[in-house]
Write a protein that holds these residues in place. Structure first.
Motif, PDB file in Angstrom:
ATOM      1  N   ILE A  28      12.504  53.886 -81.256  1.00 47.59           N
ATOM      2  CA  ILE A  28      11.959  55.114 -80.671  1.00 47.59           C
ATOM      3  C   ILE A  28      12.797  56.328 -81.053  1.00 47.59           C
ATOM      4  CG2 ILE A  28      11.531  56.336 -78.483  1.00 47.59           C
ATOM      5  CD1 ILE A  28      10.706  53.660 -77.306  1.00 47.59           C
ATOM      6  N   PHE A  29      14.111  56.163 -81.035  1.00 39.08           N
ATOM      7  CA  PHE A  29      14.986  57.306 -81.314  1.00 39.08           C
ATOM      8  C   PHE A  29      15.580  57.227 -82.718  1.00 39.08           C
ATOM      9  CE2 PHE A  29      15.184  56.858 -76.642  1.00 39.08           C
ATOM     10  CZ  PHE A  29      14.601  58.075 -76.316  1.00 39.08           C
ATOM     11  N   SER A  30      14.775  56.753 -83.643  1.00 36.88           N
ATOM     12  CA  SER A  30      15.205  56.766 -85.043  1.00 36.88           C
ATOM     13  C   SER A  30      15.113  58.202 -85.569  1.00 36.88           C
ATOM     14  CB  SER A  30      14.302  55.846 -85.886  1.00 36.88           C
ATOM     15  OG  SER A  30      12.989  56.387 -85.935  1.00 36.88           O
ATOM     16  N   ARG A  31      15.630  58.407 -86.768  1.00 37.46           N
ATOM     17  CA  ARG A  31      15.612  59.751 -87.336  1.00 37.46           C
ATOM     18  C   ARG A  31      14.320  60.033 -88.093  1.00 37.46           C
ATOM     19  NH1 ARG A  31      21.696  61.636 -88.860  1.00 37.46           N
ATOM     20  NH2 ARG A  31      22.734  60.729 -87.058  1.00 37.46           N
ATOM     21  N   ASP A  32      13.368  59.133 -87.954  1.00 35.70           N
ATOM     22  CA  ASP A  32      12.069  59.316 -88.603  1.00 35.70           C
ATOM     23  C   ASP A  32      11.370  60.520 -87.985  1.00 35.70           C
ATOM     24  OD1 ASP A  32       9.574  59.247 -89.663  1.00 35.70           O
ATOM     25  OD2 ASP A  32       9.248  57.105 -89.308  1.00 35.70           O
ATOM     26  N   PRO A  33      10.995  61.534 -88.766  1.00 40.02           N
ATOM     27  CA  PRO A  33      10.334  62.728 -88.229  1.00 40.02           C
ATOM     28  C   PRO A  33       9.050  62.423 -87.473  1.00 40.02           C
ATOM     29  CG  PRO A  33      11.017  63.082 -90.497  1.00 40.02           C
ATOM     30  CD  PRO A  33      11.211  61.617 -90.220  1.00 40.02           C
ATOM     31  N   ILE A  34       8.461  61.246 -87.758  1.00 43.30           N
ATOM     32  CA  ILE A  34       7.210  60.896 -87.081  1.00 43.30           C
ATOM     33  C   ILE A  34       7.409  60.767 -85.574  1.00 43.30           C
ATOM     34  CG2 ILE A  34       5.401  59.114 -86.900  1.00 43.30           C
ATOM     35  CD1 ILE A  34       5.842  58.512 -89.841  1.00 43.30           C
TER      36      ILE A  34
ATOM     37  N   GLU B 254      19.548  65.355 -83.717  1.00 42.50           N
ATOM     38  CA  GLU B 254      20.552  65.503 -82.658  1.00 42.50           C
ATOM     39  C   GLU B 254      20.026  64.963 -81.324  1.00 42.50           C
ATOM     40  OE1 GLU B 254      19.499  67.828 -84.610  1.00 42.50           O
ATOM     41  OE2 GLU B 254      21.196  68.608 -85.762  1.00 42.50           O
ATOM     42  N   ASP B 255      18.770  65.324 -80.988  1.00 46.58           N
ATOM     43  CA  ASP B 255      18.189  64.868 -79.732  1.00 46.58           C
ATOM     44  C   ASP B 255      18.025  63.355 -79.721  1.00 46.58           C
ATOM     45  OD1 ASP B 255      18.042  67.445 -78.823  1.00 46.58           O
ATOM     46  OD2 ASP B 255      15.974  67.756 -79.478  1.00 46.58           O
ATOM     47  N   ALA B 256      17.634  62.788 -80.852  1.00 51.58           N
ATOM     48  CA  ALA B 256      17.445  61.339 -80.943  1.00 51.58           C
ATOM     49  C   ALA B 256      18.758  60.616 -80.673  1.00 51.58           C
ATOM     50  CB  ALA B 256      16.900  60.962 -82.309  1.00 51.58           C
ATOM     51  N   ALA B 257      19.835  61.088 -81.250  1.00 52.20           N
ATOM     52  CA  ALA B 257      21.136  60.438 -81.071  1.00 52.20           C
ATOM     53  C   ALA B 257      21.595  60.531 -79.620  1.00 52.20           C
ATOM     54  CB  ALA B 257      22.164  61.078 -81.997  1.00 52.20           C
ATOM     55  N   ILE B 258      21.420  61.712 -79.033  1.00 52.68           N
ATOM     56  CA  ILE B 258      21.836  61.901 -77.645  1.00 52.68           C
ATOM     57  C   ILE B 258      20.996  61.049 -76.697  1.00 52.68           C
ATOM     58  CG2 ILE B 258      21.912  63.578 -75.759  1.00 52.68           C
ATOM     59  CD1 ILE B 258      22.654  65.698 -77.873  1.00 52.68           C
ATOM     60  N   ASN B 259      19.678  61.069 -76.908  1.00 49.77           N
ATOM     61  CA  ASN B 259      18.792  60.301 -76.029  1.00 49.77           C
ATOM     62  C   ASN B 259      19.039  58.801 -76.155  1.00 49.77           C
ATOM     63  OD1 ASN B 259      17.478  62.488 -74.864  1.00 49.77           O
ATOM     64  ND2 ASN B 259      15.979  62.623 -76.517  1.00 49.77           N
ATOM     65  N   LYS B 260      19.389  58.370 -77.344  1.00 42.93           N
ATOM     66  CA  LYS B 260      19.683  56.954 -77.540  1.00 42.93           C
ATOM     67  C   LYS B 260      20.863  56.534 -76.664  1.00 42.93           C
ATOM     68  CE  LYS B 260      19.473  55.354 -81.725  1.00 42.93           C
ATOM     69  NZ  LYS B 260      19.811  54.984 -83.131  1.00 42.93           N
ATOM     70  N   VAL B 261      21.895  57.369 -76.632  1.00 45.46           N
ATOM     71  CA  VAL B 261      23.057  57.070 -75.790  1.00 45.46           C
ATOM     72  C   VAL B 261      22.676  57.102 -74.310  1.00 45.46           C
ATOM     73  CG1 VAL B 261      25.370  57.813 -75.104  1.00 45.46           C
ATOM     74  CG2 VAL B 261      24.683  57.935 -77.508  1.00 45.46           C
ATOM     75  N   LEU B 262      21.842  58.071 -73.929  1.00 39.96           N
ATOM     76  CA  LEU B 262      21.422  58.190 -72.525  1.00 39.96           C
ATOM     77  C   LEU B 262      20.641  56.962 -72.066  1.00 39.96           C
ATOM     78  CD1 LEU B 262      20.329  61.942 -72.374  1.00 39.96           C
ATOM     79  CD2 LEU B 262      22.372  60.920 -71.365  1.00 39.96           C
TER      80      LEU B 262
ATOM     81  N   VAL C  49      28.463  62.695 -78.739  1.00 43.23           N
ATOM     82  CA  VAL C  49      28.023  62.068 -79.993  1.00 43.23           C
ATOM     83  C   VAL C  49      27.777  63.110 -81.081  1.00 43.23           C
ATOM     84  CG1 VAL C  49      26.158  60.726 -81.071  1.00 43.23           C
ATOM     85  CG2 VAL C  49      26.991  60.112 -78.787  1.00 43.23           C
ATOM     86  N   LYS C  50      27.285  64.264 -80.693  1.00 34.24           N
ATOM     87  CA  LYS C  50      26.916  65.277 -81.676  1.00 34.24           C
ATOM     88  C   LYS C  50      27.716  66.579 -81.583  1.00 34.24           C
ATOM     89  CE  LYS C  50      23.898  63.403 -84.267  1.00 34.24           C
ATOM     90  NZ  LYS C  50      24.106  63.348 -85.728  1.00 34.24           N
ATOM     91  N   TYR C  51      28.385  66.799 -80.446  1.00 30.40           N
ATOM     92  CA  TYR C  51      29.078  68.081 -80.270  1.00 30.40           C
ATOM     93  C   TYR C  51      30.572  67.861 -80.058  1.00 30.40           C
ATOM     94  CZ  TYR C  51      24.361  69.907 -79.654  1.00 30.40           C
ATOM     95  OH  TYR C  51      23.047  70.243 -79.850  1.00 30.40           O
ATOM     96  N   PRO C  52      31.399  68.280 -80.995  1.00 30.43           N
ATOM     97  CA  PRO C  52      32.856  68.137 -80.844  1.00 30.43           C
ATOM     98  C   PRO C  52      33.414  69.101 -79.792  1.00 30.43           C
ATOM     99  CG  PRO C  52      32.331  69.354 -82.840  1.00 30.43           C
ATOM    100  CD  PRO C  52      31.018  68.881 -82.276  1.00 30.43           C
ATOM    101  N   ASP C  53      34.658  68.904 -79.440  1.00 28.76           N
ATOM    102  CA  ASP C  53      35.251  69.664 -78.333  1.00 28.76           C
ATOM    103  C   ASP C  53      35.472  71.147 -78.640  1.00 28.76           C
ATOM    104  OD1 ASP C  53      37.275  69.433 -80.143  1.00 28.76           O
ATOM    105  OD2 ASP C  53      38.659  68.374 -78.820  1.00 28.76           O
ATOM    106  N   ILE C  54      35.225  71.541 -79.874  1.00 32.04           N
ATOM    107  CA  ILE C  54      35.398  72.967 -80.199  1.00 32.04           C
ATOM    108  C   ILE C  54      34.095  73.747 -79.994  1.00 32.04           C
ATOM    109  CG2 ILE C  54      37.263  72.541 -81.840  1.00 32.04           C
ATOM    110  CD1 ILE C  54      35.177  72.844 -84.106  1.00 32.04           C
TER     111      ILE C  54
END
Length: 391
Positions: free
Chosen positions: A90-96, A102-110, A276-281
């Motif tokens: 579901i949260f693959s990087r496939d545009p379909i 970024e949202d896919a990676a975050i939602n996968k962790v959630l 996962v996607k946003y570093p501390d800076i």
């Protein structure tokens, strides 16, 4: 001069006969107001709560909100289960899929760390807790109003006792006047005392009727309903209190505390996904870090407030309980003072004013004792509810 004195005596005697008559008529009117056309209810506290629950609109709305939340929960938890079973697909990087990378990676962790499931469950639990809080709040309000009404009726009875005592003293005074043992001026003093007692009785009657109307409105009874409270004002008992255990119970039961803790933990899970996607800076990282810090602080503030509520309710209860003994002694002292005042009056050693003051002192002492018992019962009620889900 003799005619004037005769007129004064006659007026005094007429007044002496009119006041008791008026008092009796008023007493009858009180009974009539108590027995107006309408259904009669002999209510225990539990019965009052039962009736109140059947007719309360706020509670009904909370239950309807829960039914609505149940429908939403079933749909959302089903979606979450689908995500958990197929999270990588579901949260693959496939545009379909419609998700940005970024949202896919975050939602996968959630999904994997349980944040999505816990968010859905929290919304559902909040609706359940809202019903419990509404029930708790309504129960508390009915109990308090029941106690308030019982106190108002007890004060009415005390005021009525004072009136009957004043009437009795006037009758004795009339007999003593007829044999020349007291003066007309002293009899007028007794008549004034009875008139004042009548005014106090009128005020207490009005206060009781207003409180009774408020109570009937709260539990949903018609205003013309006649109510009798089966549970009189009395000192409620309780089991020995372990304050540390009570605080522990409040930490487990309080809905606001459970919700604030869950939100704090969810903020941490969300922060975990953001990393996962946003570093501390980055701004987003620091923004979420602030959300986590605020959520932790809020949860701690709620925990502290809940503990303070338990401790303060306990201190109020202990203090109120200890003071009852003092008010009981005051009633005993006032009763004895009235007995001595009446005896002294019979011996011609004091005046009707002193008798009247002794009557008032006894009435006030009894009222103060009733008020202190009422304060103690409310303190016990507050303590019991301080360890529950909240109100």
């Amino acid at each position: 001069m003799k005619k004037i004195l005769t007129l004064v005596v006659c007026l005094g005697l007429i007044f002496a006969t009119l006041v008791p008559s008026y008092a009796e008529e008023n007493a009858e009117s009180i009974q009539k107001s108590d027995s107006e056309v309408g259904e009669v209810f002999n209510l225990t506290l539990d019965e009052a709560i039962k009736i109140g629950f059947e007719k309360n609109a706020d509670l009904e709305i909370a239950k309807l909100e829960l039914e609505k939340a149940e429908v939403v929960y079933k749909r959302e938890i089903r979606d979450v289960r689908d995500m958990e079973r197929n999270v990588d697909l579901i949260f693959s990087r496939d545009p379909i899929t419609g998700y940005r990378a970024e949202d896919a990676a975050i939602n996968k962790v959630l999904v994997k760390n349980g944040a999505m499931r816990r968010t859905v469950e929290l919304n559902h639990n909040a609706a359940i807790w809202n019903v419990a809080i509404a029930e708790n709040s309504l129960t508390y309000k009915i109990k308090k109003s029941y106690y308030d009404t019982a106190l108002s009726y007890e004060q009415l009875k005390i005021t009525r006792e004072n009136f009957e005592l004043s009437k009795k003293q006037l009758s004795i005074g009339e007999l003593r006047l007829s044999v020349g043992m007291i003066s007309k001026q002293q009899l007028l003093g007794l008549q004034l005392s009875l008139s004042q007692a009548q005014s106090q009785l009128d005020g207490a009657t009005l206060a009781f009727e207003l409180q009774a109307m408020s109570f009937k409105n709260l539990i949903g009874l018609p205003m013309d309903t006649q109510i009798f409270l089966s549970d009189p004002i009395a000192i409620s008992s309780y089991e020995p209190i372990d304050i540390d255990k009570s605080i522990s119970e409040s930490n487990e039961n309080n809905a606001m505390l459970k919700m604030s803790r869950e939100r704090s933990e969810l903020s941490e899970l969300n922060f975990e996904a953001i990393k996962v996607k946003y570093p501390d800076i980055t701004y987003r990282y620091r923004e979420e870090a602030l959300v986590v810090a605020n959520a932790k602080r809020s949860a701690e503030q709620v925990r502290t407030a809940v503990e303070m509520g338990v401790r303060s309710a306990y201190l109020n209860l202990i203090t109120a309980e200890k003071q009852i003994a003092t008010f009981k002694l005051a009633v005993q002292q006032a009763t004895e003072a009235l007995r001595i005042a009446e005896l002294s009056f019979e011996l011609g050693q004091n005046t009707p004013t002193e008798i009247a003051q002794a009557n008032i002192n006894l009435m006030n002492a009894k009222k103060s004792l009733a008020q202190q018992i009422h304060a103690y019962n409310l303190a016990l009620l507050d303590f019991e509810y301080s360890t529950g889900i909240g109100k």
